[in-house]
Design a protein around this motif. Structure first.
Motif, PDB file in Angstrom:
ATOM      1  N   HIS A  47       0.809  -1.221   0.000  1.00 45.87           N
ATOM      2  CA  HIS A  47       0.000   0.000   0.000  1.00 45.87           C
ATOM      3  C   HIS A  47       0.846   1.276   0.000  1.00 45.87           C
ATOM      4  N   THR A  48       2.159   1.133   0.014  1.00 43.02           N
ATOM      5  CA  THR A  48       3.046   2.300   0.045  1.00 43.02           C
ATOM      6  C   THR A  48       3.059   2.992  -1.315  1.00 43.02           C
ATOM      7  N   THR A  49       3.096   4.320  -1.290  1.00 40.13           N
ATOM      8  CA  THR A  49       3.135   5.106  -2.524  1.00 40.13           C
ATOM      9  C   THR A  49       4.355   6.024  -2.523  1.00 40.13           C
ATOM     10  N   GLY A  50       4.651   6.596  -3.670  1.00 44.66           N
ATOM     11  CA  GLY A  50       5.768   7.521  -3.787  1.00 44.66           C
ATOM     12  C   GLY A  50       6.984   6.842  -4.389  1.00 44.66           C
ATOM     13  N   THR A  51       8.082   7.590  -4.461  1.00 47.09           N
ATOM     14  CA  THR A  51       9.357   7.041  -4.918  1.00 47.09           C
ATOM     15  C   THR A  51      10.429   7.406  -3.903  1.00 47.09           C
ATOM     16  N   PHE A  52      11.473   6.579  -3.850  1.00 48.98           N
ATOM     17  CA  PHE A  52      12.523   6.738  -2.851  1.00 48.98           C
ATOM     18  C   PHE A  52      13.885   6.561  -3.503  1.00 48.98           C
ATOM     19  N   ASP A  53      14.854   7.327  -3.004  1.00 53.02           N
ATOM     20  CA  ASP A  53      16.224   7.216  -3.519  1.00 53.02           C
ATOM     21  C   ASP A  53      16.849   5.884  -3.130  1.00 53.02           C
ATOM     22  N   ARG A  54      16.488   5.392  -1.960  1.00 53.07           N
ATOM     23  CA  ARG A  54      17.042   4.142  -1.458  1.00 53.07           C
ATOM     24  C   ARG A  54      15.927   3.345  -0.773  1.00 53.07           C
ATOM     25  N   ILE A  55      16.028   2.019  -0.870  1.00 51.03           N
ATOM     26  CA  ILE A  55      15.108   1.125  -0.159  1.00 51.03           C
ATOM     27  C   ILE A  55      15.948   0.104   0.592  1.00 51.03           C
ATOM     28  N   VAL A  56      15.607  -0.108   1.854  1.00 49.43           N
ATOM     29  CA  VAL A  56      16.269  -1.128   2.652  1.00 49.43           C
ATOM     30  C   VAL A  56      15.199  -1.994   3.296  1.00 49.43           C
ATOM     31  N   SER A  57      15.464  -3.288   3.372  1.00 49.07           N
ATOM     32  CA  SER A  57      14.520  -4.211   3.986  1.00 49.07           C
ATOM     33  C   SER A  57      15.324  -5.312   4.652  1.00 49.07           C
ATOM     34  N   VAL A  58      15.266  -5.353   5.968  1.00 49.59           N
ATOM     35  CA  VAL A  58      16.085  -6.287   6.742  1.00 49.59           C
ATOM     36  C   VAL A  58      15.183  -7.269   7.486  1.00 49.59           C
ATOM     37  N   GLY A  59      15.290  -8.553   7.152  1.00 51.66           N
ATOM     38  CA  GLY A  59      14.559  -9.580   7.879  1.00 51.66           C
ATOM     39  C   GLY A  59      13.060  -9.576   7.646  1.00 51.66           C
ATOM     40  N   MET A  60      12.610  -9.007   6.539  1.00 52.92           N
ATOM     41  CA  MET A  60      11.181  -8.946   6.263  1.00 52.92           C
ATOM     42  C   MET A  60      10.760  -9.888   5.135  1.00 52.92           C
ATOM     43  N   LEU A  61      11.660 -10.172   4.187  1.00 51.84           N
ATOM     44  CA  LEU A  61      11.313 -11.008   3.044  1.00 51.84           C
ATOM     45  C   LEU A  61      10.884 -12.410   3.476  1.00 51.84           C
ATOM     46  N   GLU A  62      11.371 -12.870   4.626  1.00 54.85           N
ATOM     47  CA  GLU A  62      10.992 -14.177   5.155  1.00 54.85           C
ATOM     48  C   GLU A  62       9.505 -14.260   5.495  1.00 54.85           C
ATOM     49  N   HIS A  63       8.839 -13.111   5.597  1.00 54.15           N
ATOM     50  CA  HIS A  63       7.413 -13.071   5.913  1.00 54.15           C
ATOM     51  C   HIS A  63       6.537 -12.856   4.673  1.00 54.15           C
ATOM     52  N   VAL A  64       7.149 -12.756   3.510  1.00 49.83           N
ATOM     53  CA  VAL A  64       6.403 -12.429   2.290  1.00 49.83           C
ATOM     54  C   VAL A  64       5.663 -13.642   1.742  1.00 49.83           C
ATOM     55  N   GLY A  65       6.344 -14.774   1.640  1.00 47.30           N
ATOM     56  CA  GLY A  65       5.727 -15.985   1.131  1.00 47.30           C
ATOM     57  C   GLY A  65       5.876 -16.139  -0.372  1.00 47.30           C
ATOM     58  N   VAL A  66       6.007 -17.390  -0.810  1.00 45.76           N
ATOM     59  CA  VAL A  66       6.237 -17.708  -2.220  1.00 45.76           C
ATOM     60  C   VAL A  66       5.224 -17.045  -3.160  1.00 45.76           C
ATOM     61  N   PRO A  67       3.919 -17.039  -2.840  1.00 41.49           N
ATOM     62  CA  PRO A  67       2.958 -16.464  -3.790  1.00 41.49           C
ATOM     63  C   PRO A  67       3.144 -14.968  -4.025  1.00 41.49           C
ATOM     64  N   ASN A  68       3.900 -14.300  -3.145  1.00 42.62           N
ATOM     65  CA  ASN A  68       3.993 -12.839  -3.205  1.00 42.62           C
ATOM     66  C   ASN A  68       5.366 -12.319  -3.624  1.00 42.62           C
ATOM     67  N   PHE A  69       6.269 -13.207  -4.039  1.00 38.43           N
ATOM     68  CA  PHE A  69       7.599 -12.739  -4.412  1.00 38.43           C
ATOM     69  C   PHE A  69       7.548 -11.777  -5.598  1.00 38.43           C
ATOM     70  N   ASP A  70       6.737 -12.081  -6.597  1.00 37.84           N
ATOM     71  CA  ASP A  70       6.618 -11.172  -7.738  1.00 37.84           C
ATOM     72  C   ASP A  70       6.089  -9.812  -7.309  1.00 37.84           C
ATOM     73  N   THR A  71       5.080  -9.826  -6.440  1.00 32.24           N
ATOM     74  CA  THR A  71       4.521  -8.564  -5.946  1.00 32.24           C
ATOM     75  C   THR A  71       5.563  -7.784  -5.172  1.00 32.24           C
ATOM     76  N   TYR A  72       6.307  -8.473  -4.308  1.00 30.13           N
ATOM     77  CA  TYR A  72       7.304  -7.806  -3.466  1.00 30.13           C
ATOM     78  C   TYR A  72       8.378  -7.121  -4.319  1.00 30.13           C
ATOM     79  N   PHE A  73       9.016  -7.869  -5.202  1.00 25.01           N
ATOM     80  CA  PHE A  73      10.092  -7.268  -6.006  1.00 25.01           C
ATOM     81  C   PHE A  73       9.534  -6.271  -7.021  1.00 25.01           C
ATOM     82  N   GLY A  74       8.301  -6.505  -7.464  1.00 25.20           N
ATOM     83  CA  GLY A  74       7.662  -5.526  -8.336  1.00 25.20           C
ATOM     84  C   GLY A  74       7.436  -4.201  -7.630  1.00 25.20           C
TER      85      GLY A  74
END
Length: 415
Positions: A235-262
């Motif tokens: 649900h996040t909007t906007g653009t950012f110069d940098r993105i960091v995500s630490v220890g969160m991808l483990e909660h995304v789940g296989v069905p949502n990998f495309d959505t996450y990296f997209g």
């Protein structure tokens, strides 16, 4: 019947070490050669025997939690090390193999993690109590793998080194807009704002973590540079110069990998850099622990790189660097478990023995996953442009930056 089935199971599985098992009727049987390590477990009742046959992973964890499986003349670490070491080397019964395959193929349903489910899953673990986590984490409450430049480093120093290493990969400049996906208790955002002059937006699904992060930003005088939100990355909007995500991808789940990296691609500026820090498997995918899913991280999953690569490729982002950390997380969790055990008197004032055994079991199986299985931590550096970062890694391994030195000094002074 159940003791006969378990006897057959262990006879085939134990090929390197010796496991002694005392059954509910008081008889003790030895499994495996007397040439490696040794451990002894006692089983109190038939219900536990049955649970071990139906689902060994869940049955073992629940048995220890309930006090119906107990180590004798050895530690939990000793017993689980032997079990983990022999699990993939000996013969596993066909019904266990089949059940694991079914769970593996069900992972797309188990890990659906729609926004409402994701928030509920996060609350299950992270909204227990900040007071509990303060007892065993470092002072900055970093609940992810630390970076041990050498074995003598304290947990505090290794967590500072982790943040400095990530900041180096992000190539930060003052005034940059940074998105922190899964910001936890705010430690990374505070570092990027306070030490590097960035404007950070931190998002989390944990109400406890959100409240603590906001208090910390206010106390540090950084509320004008940091905004923490209770928000799903979808649900996040906007653009950012940098993105960091630490220890969160483990909660995304296989069905949502495309959505996450997209979403990372959509939210990242065309000249931007993203750094994703995640646990992963350096081996083909397998079913996740049913005990971990039930008691610790509902909807969680440790992905293999082969599962992440297609989604990264489809996102259109360059993989500008992929780094693999081996054993760093085992070292980190051993520090956590040592501190957890040192504070048992305080923990017992709030939690019962079953919870204590659950948490000890959780920390121990995680240590052994990194020490004896194909589990590691991946750093995925991503960008739209192939030249968004230097073409060689030398920029990461120069002299220690003034910022990381200052951060360590502040922690020492606060202590």
């Amino acid at each position: 019947m159940w003791d006969t089935l378990l006897d057959r199971f262990l006879t085939g599985m134990m090929v390197e070490d010796r496991l002694s098992l005392t059954y509910p009727d008081g008889t003790t049987r030895d499994y495996g050669p007397d040439t490696g390590g040794s451990a002894h477990l006692a089983i109190a009742d038939t219900a536990t025997l049955r649970a071990l046959i139906v689902n060994p992973d869940l049955g073992l964890g629940e048995g220890y939690m309930n006090g119906t499986i107990t180590p004798r003349n050895c530690t939990l670490d000793d017993a689980l090390t032997i079990i983990v070491r022999n699990r993939f080397k000996g013969h596993i019964p066909s019904w266990v193999v089949m059940a694991n395959r079914v769970r593996f193929h069900m992972r797309r349903f188990i890990q659906n993690n729609a926004p409402a489910a994701a928030r509920k899953n996060v609350a299950h673990h992270y909204d227990i109590s900040d007071d509990l986590y303060r007892l065993f984490l470092d002072e900055d409450m970093q609940y992810s793998c630390a970076y041990f430049r050498d074995d003598a480093m304290t947990l505090e120093d290794a967590q500072v080194a982790k943040k400095a290493h990530i900041a180096g990969k992000l190539r930060l400049e003052p005034g940059m807009r940074v998105l922190d996906i899964g910001c936890g208790w705010g430690g990374m955002a505070l570092t990027l704002a306070g030490d590097h002059g960035c404007h950070v937006t931190g998002i989390t699904l944990s109400e406890n973590q959100l409240a603590t992060a906001r208090r910390r930003a206010e106390t540090a005088g950084l509320s004008n540079q940091i905004e923490f939100r209770l928000e799903d990355y979808r649900h996040t909007t906007g653009t950012f110069d940098r993105i960091v995500s630490v220890g969160m991808l483990e909660h995304v789940g296989v069905p949502n990998f495309d959505t996450y990296f997209g979403r990372v691609a959509e939210l990242l500026d065309q000249d931007g850099v993203a750094l994703i820090h995640t646990i992963g498997r350096s081996a083909p995918p397998m079913a996740h622990s049913s005990w971990i899913n039930k008691y610790i991280f509902p909807g969680g999953y440790v992905p293999s790189l082969s599962e992440l690569a297609p989604a990264m490729e489809r996102s259109g982002l360059w993989q500008t660097d992929i780094e693999v950390w081996r054993l760093h997380y085992a070292k980190t969790i051993r520090h956590w478990r040592e501190r957890f055990e040192a504070h048992l008197d305080e923990i017992a004032q709030t939690y019962d023995d079953r919870f204590v055994r659950m948490f000890r079991y959780y920390l121990t199986v995680c240590i052994l996953a990194f020490e004896h299985q194909m589990q590691a931590v991946y750093h995925l550096q991503l960008a739209h442009r192939r030249d968004a970062v230097p073409l060689i890694r030398d920029y990461l391994y120069g002299a220690e930056s003034p910022d990381s030195t200052a951060a360590r000094s502040r922690i020492t002074e606060d202590a």
